[in-house]
Write a protein that holds these residues in place. Structure first.
Motif, PDB file in Angstrom:
ATOM      1  N   GLN A  46       0.864  -1.107   0.095  1.00 23.57           N
ATOM      2  CA  GLN A  46      -0.211   0.158   0.153  1.00 23.57           C
ATOM      3  C   GLN A  46       0.918   1.228  -0.195  1.00 23.57           C
ATOM      4  O   GLN A  46       2.013   1.227   0.584  1.00 23.57           O
ATOM      5  CB  GLN A  46      -0.918   0.096   1.231  1.00 23.57           C
ATOM      6  N   THR A  47       0.422   2.286  -0.668  1.00 20.01           N
ATOM      7  CA  THR A  47       1.145   3.545  -0.695  1.00 20.01           C
ATOM      8  C   THR A  47       0.821   4.139   0.911  1.00 20.01           C
ATOM      9  O   THR A  47      -0.310   4.457   1.121  1.00 20.01           O
ATOM     10  CB  THR A  47       0.557   4.556  -1.918  1.00 20.01           C
ATOM     11  N   SER A  48       2.113   4.764   1.196  1.00 23.67           N
ATOM     12  CA  SER A  48       1.972   5.409   2.667  1.00 23.67           C
ATOM     13  C   SER A  48       3.364   6.340   2.859  1.00 23.67           C
ATOM     14  O   SER A  48       4.160   6.103   1.985  1.00 23.67           O
ATOM     15  CB  SER A  48       1.743   4.081   3.667  1.00 23.67           C
ATOM     16  N   CYS A  49       3.004   6.908   3.829  1.00 23.89           N
ATOM     17  CA  CYS A  49       4.224   7.936   4.320  1.00 23.89           C
ATOM     18  C   CYS A  49       4.572   7.646   5.685  1.00 23.89           C
ATOM     19  O   CYS A  49       3.707   7.826   6.325  1.00 23.89           O
ATOM     20  CB  CYS A  49       3.895   9.406   3.910  1.00 23.89           C
ATOM     21  N   ILE A  50       5.713   7.521   5.974  1.00 20.39           N
ATOM     22  CA  ILE A  50       6.362   7.463   7.341  1.00 20.39           C
ATOM     23  C   ILE A  50       7.353   8.666   7.605  1.00 20.39           C
ATOM     24  O   ILE A  50       8.125   8.799   6.809  1.00 20.39           O
ATOM     25  CB  ILE A  50       6.987   6.151   7.815  1.00 20.39           C
ATOM     26  N   ILE A  51       7.086   9.380   8.652  1.00 20.22           N
ATOM     27  CA  ILE A  51       7.986  10.540   8.853  1.00 20.22           C
ATOM     28  C   ILE A  51       8.727  10.391  10.171  1.00 20.22           C
ATOM     29  O   ILE A  51       8.316   9.810  11.259  1.00 20.22           O
ATOM     30  CB  ILE A  51       7.139  11.693   8.916  1.00 20.22           C
ATOM     31  N   LYS A  52      10.086  10.484  10.071  1.00 24.85           N
ATOM     32  CA  LYS A  52      10.739  10.506  11.077  1.00 24.85           C
ATOM     33  C   LYS A  52      11.768  11.411  11.408  1.00 24.85           C
ATOM     34  O   LYS A  52      11.676  12.582  10.599  1.00 24.85           O
ATOM     35  CB  LYS A  52      11.684   9.264  11.076  1.00 24.85           C
ATOM     36  N   GLY A  53      12.419  11.833  12.491  1.00 22.95           N
ATOM     37  CA  GLY A  53      13.193  12.927  12.703  1.00 22.95           C
ATOM     38  C   GLY A  53      12.404  13.922  13.283  1.00 22.95           C
ATOM     39  O   GLY A  53      11.534  13.845  14.175  1.00 22.95           O
ATOM     40  N   ILE A  54      12.409  15.425  12.987  1.00 26.58           N
ATOM     41  CA  ILE A  54      11.798  16.437  13.411  1.00 26.58           C
ATOM     42  C   ILE A  54      10.460  16.266  13.203  1.00 26.58           C
ATOM     43  O   ILE A  54       9.801  15.831  12.310  1.00 26.58           O
ATOM     44  CB  ILE A  54      12.323  17.640  12.804  1.00 26.58           C
ATOM     45  N   ASP A  55       9.520  16.628  14.275  1.00 23.52           N
ATOM     46  CA  ASP A  55       8.233  16.614  14.045  1.00 23.52           C
ATOM     47  C   ASP A  55       7.814  17.864  13.167  1.00 23.52           C
ATOM     48  O   ASP A  55       8.363  18.950  13.268  1.00 23.52           O
ATOM     49  CB  ASP A  55       7.533  16.947  15.486  1.00 23.52           C
ATOM     50  N   ILE A  56       6.783  17.481  12.321  1.00 21.53           N
ATOM     51  CA  ILE A  56       6.184  18.366  11.469  1.00 21.53           C
ATOM     52  C   ILE A  56       4.687  18.551  11.604  1.00 21.53           C
ATOM     53  O   ILE A  56       4.127  17.662  12.024  1.00 21.53           O
ATOM     54  CB  ILE A  56       6.709  18.322   9.954  1.00 21.53           C
ATOM     55  N   PRO A  57       4.185  19.704  11.433  1.00 24.02           N
ATOM     56  CA  PRO A  57       2.739  19.917  11.643  1.00 24.02           C
ATOM     57  C   PRO A  57       1.844  18.854  10.810  1.00 24.02           C
ATOM     58  O   PRO A  57       2.328  18.509   9.428  1.00 24.02           O
ATOM     59  CB  PRO A  57       2.380  21.394  11.256  1.00 24.02           C
ATOM     60  N   GLY A  58       0.708  18.515  11.237  1.00 19.43           N
ATOM     61  CA  GLY A  58      -0.138  17.674  10.263  1.00 19.43           C
ATOM     62  C   GLY A  58      -0.076  16.240  10.403  1.00 19.43           C
ATOM     63  O   GLY A  58       1.270  15.734  10.714  1.00 19.43           O
ATOM     64  N   SER A  59      -0.684  15.276   9.769  1.00 13.27           N
ATOM     65  CA  SER A  59      -0.557  13.969   9.573  1.00 13.27           C
ATOM     66  C   SER A  59       0.376  13.574   8.308  1.00 13.27           C
ATOM     67  O   SER A  59       0.459  14.435   7.549  1.00 13.27           O
ATOM     68  CB  SER A  59      -1.890  13.207   9.648  1.00 13.27           C
ATOM     69  N   ALA A  60       0.892  12.600   8.489  1.00 14.51           N
ATOM     70  CA  ALA A  60       1.730  11.727   7.176  1.00 14.51           C
ATOM     71  C   ALA A  60       0.996  11.732   6.131  1.00 14.51           C
ATOM     72  O   ALA A  60       1.399  11.856   4.987  1.00 14.51           O
ATOM     73  CB  ALA A  60       2.122  10.573   7.700  1.00 14.51           C
ATOM     74  N   GLU A  61      -0.303  11.410   6.305  1.00 14.97           N
ATOM     75  CA  GLU A  61      -1.458  11.157   5.032  1.00 14.97           C
ATOM     76  C   GLU A  61      -1.576  12.690   4.196  1.00 14.97           C
ATOM     77  O   GLU A  61      -1.951  12.636   3.303  1.00 14.97           O
ATOM     78  CB  GLU A  61      -2.875  10.641   5.599  1.00 14.97           C
ATOM     79  N   PRO A  79       3.356   1.306  -9.210  1.00 11.82           N
ATOM     80  CA  PRO A  79       2.912   0.511  -8.095  1.00 11.82           C
ATOM     81  C   PRO A  79       3.079   1.098  -6.942  1.00 11.82           C
ATOM     82  O   PRO A  79       3.697   2.286  -6.813  1.00 11.82           O
ATOM     83  CB  PRO A  79       4.131  -0.709  -8.188  1.00 11.82           C
ATOM     84  N   ASN A  80       2.527   0.529  -5.797  1.00  9.29           N
ATOM     85  CA  ASN A  80       2.549   1.125  -4.584  1.00  9.29           C
ATOM     86  C   ASN A  80       3.895   1.285  -3.889  1.00  9.29           C
ATOM     87  O   ASN A  80       4.649   0.348  -4.191  1.00  9.29           O
ATOM     88  CB  ASN A  80       1.519   0.490  -3.638  1.00  9.29           C
ATOM     89  N   GLN A  81       4.112   2.286  -3.061  1.00  4.73           N
ATOM     90  CA  GLN A  81       5.294   2.513  -2.662  1.00  4.73           C
ATOM     91  C   GLN A  81       5.158   3.072  -1.219  1.00  4.73           C
ATOM     92  O   GLN A  81       4.038   3.806  -0.725  1.00  4.73           O
ATOM     93  CB  GLN A  81       6.277   3.636  -3.385  1.00  4.73           C
ATOM     94  N   GLN A  82       6.351   2.786  -0.218  1.00  6.02           N
ATOM     95  CA  GLN A  82       6.131   3.437   1.103  1.00  6.02           C
ATOM     96  C   GLN A  82       7.263   4.384   0.938  1.00  6.02           C
ATOM     97  O   GLN A  82       8.420   4.181   0.419  1.00  6.02           O
ATOM     98  CB  GLN A  82       6.565   2.467   2.072  1.00  6.02           C
ATOM     99  N   ILE A  83       6.804   5.969   1.301  1.00  3.37           N
ATOM    100  CA  ILE A  83       7.667   7.027   1.413  1.00  3.37           C
ATOM    101  C   ILE A  83       8.126   7.063   2.739  1.00  3.37           C
ATOM    102  O   ILE A  83       7.315   7.170   3.637  1.00  3.37           O
ATOM    103  CB  ILE A  83       7.005   7.971   1.046  1.00  3.37           C
ATOM    104  N   VAL A  84       9.822   7.140   2.842  1.00  7.05           N
ATOM    105  CA  VAL A  84      10.193   7.275   4.297  1.00  7.05           C
ATOM    106  C   VAL A  84      10.941   8.558   4.127  1.00  7.05           C
ATOM    107  O   VAL A  84      11.847   8.708   3.319  1.00  7.05           O
ATOM    108  CB  VAL A  84      10.844   6.131   4.780  1.00  7.05           C
ATOM    109  N   LEU A  85      10.458   9.671   5.082  1.00  8.44           N
ATOM    110  CA  LEU A  85      10.975  10.756   5.088  1.00  8.44           C
ATOM    111  C   LEU A  85      11.710  11.085   6.510  1.00  8.44           C
ATOM    112  O   LEU A  85      10.978  11.072   7.522  1.00  8.44           O
ATOM    113  CB  LEU A  85       9.820  11.967   4.948  1.00  8.44           C
ATOM    114  N   LEU A  86      13.018  11.447   6.356  1.00  7.27           N
ATOM    115  CA  LEU A  86      13.586  11.620   7.649  1.00  7.27           C
ATOM    116  C   LEU A  86      13.984  13.101   7.594  1.00  7.27           C
ATOM    117  O   LEU A  86      14.645  13.601   6.880  1.00  7.27           O
ATOM    118  CB  LEU A  86      14.905  10.752   7.474  1.00  7.27           C
TER     119      LEU A  86
END
Length: 267
Positions: A46-61, A79-86
């Motif tokens: 499934q396509t999704s986004c995971i955020i790590k590191g500094i907190d940012i406003p709003g949700s990953a969605e 095709p579906n991808q997981q986005i990982v953002l540091l």
């Protein structure tokens, strides 16, 4: 597959006209700096986004990277991808971190899936996401105009100097900054001013947001004053704030500023 998304600073920022579409026409010079987020693409169910590191406003969605990927996915049946953002680039700092993340995500998708999109096509996708997002596609010193999404290359190399970036614990809302800024036509274009010797930039290359932002957040004005007192040749708030950068002739340490603020050296 991953990419390192760098921040930018604004070497001058002049708001010249309020547009009918609600945006402003402006003049600025975007300059990439050595402060990075990391954007990664991983095959997933499934396509999704995971955020790590500094907190940012709003949700990953609601993250701009996810919006960028879904725009490309709709056009190219990806095709579906997981986005990982540091996250490492400070948020609400006038450094374009979110725009950089989205632009580098677009370039990463183009590379991973061999889409063969041109620079212009990549920029057009980026323009739908934010006024400064398209800059990060070519990612080189540029004079920007219109909404800040039209560019001309400029010959500018600040690598012989030592650049410092100071980020106070203040988040300046871009929308709020635009509400309070005054627009005017400059007597001399920033495109011409940027070619002056660095020693002549002070007092000539301006950021129109400083007047209203400094009035509300005098701590930011104090940072700029202290940078000049520490020997900076040039200092300016970047974008709509809150970070302030300074260009020095030689390396410095600023322990007094480090006591209250986050200081990045040699960016």
């Amino acid at each position: 597959m991953l990419a390192f998304a760098n921040a930018k600073i604004n070497l001058g920022l002049l708001l010249t006209e309020k547009r009918a579409d609600g945006y402003h026409n402006l003049q600025t010079v975007f300059y990439p700096v050595k402060l990075y987020d990391v954007v990664e693409l991983i095959d997933a169910d499934q396509t999704s986004c995971i955020i790590k590191g500094i907190d940012i406003p709003g949700s990953a969605e609601d993250n701009i990277c996810l919006k960028a990927f879904k725009a490309l996915q709709a056009d190219f049946k990806l095709p579906n991808q997981q986005i990982v953002l540091l996250k490492n680039i400070p948020v609400g700092a006038g450094l374009g971190g979110g725009s950089a993340d989205a632009a580098f995500l677009i370039k990463l998708v183009n590379q991973k899936f061999n889409l063969g999109l041109s620079i212009e096509q990549l920029q057009n996708y980026a323009r739908t996401l934010g006024a400064d997002c398209a800059f990060f596609i070519a990612n080189k010193p540029s004079y920007a105009y219109a909404k800040g999404d039209e560019f001309e290359d400029i010959a500018l190399d600040l690598s012989p100097y030592f650049m410092v970036l100071v980020k106070p614990a203040i988040h300046v809302s871009t929308a709020e900054a635009y509400q309070n800024v005054k627009v005017k036509q400059p007597s001399t274009s920033l495109k011409d001013l940027i070619h002056l010797p660095l020693s002549q930039w002070k007092g000539r290359i301006l950021n129109d947001f400083e007047v209203s932002v400094f009035a509300k957040y005098p701590q930011i004005d104090e940072i700029k004053t202290k940078l000049y007192a520490s020997g900076a040749t040039f200092a300016l708030m970047s974008g709509s704030g809150s970070s302030v950068f300074a260009i020095f002739e030689k390396p410095v340490l600023l322990p007094e500023l480090e006591k209250e603020h986050k200081v990045f050296y040699n960016v």
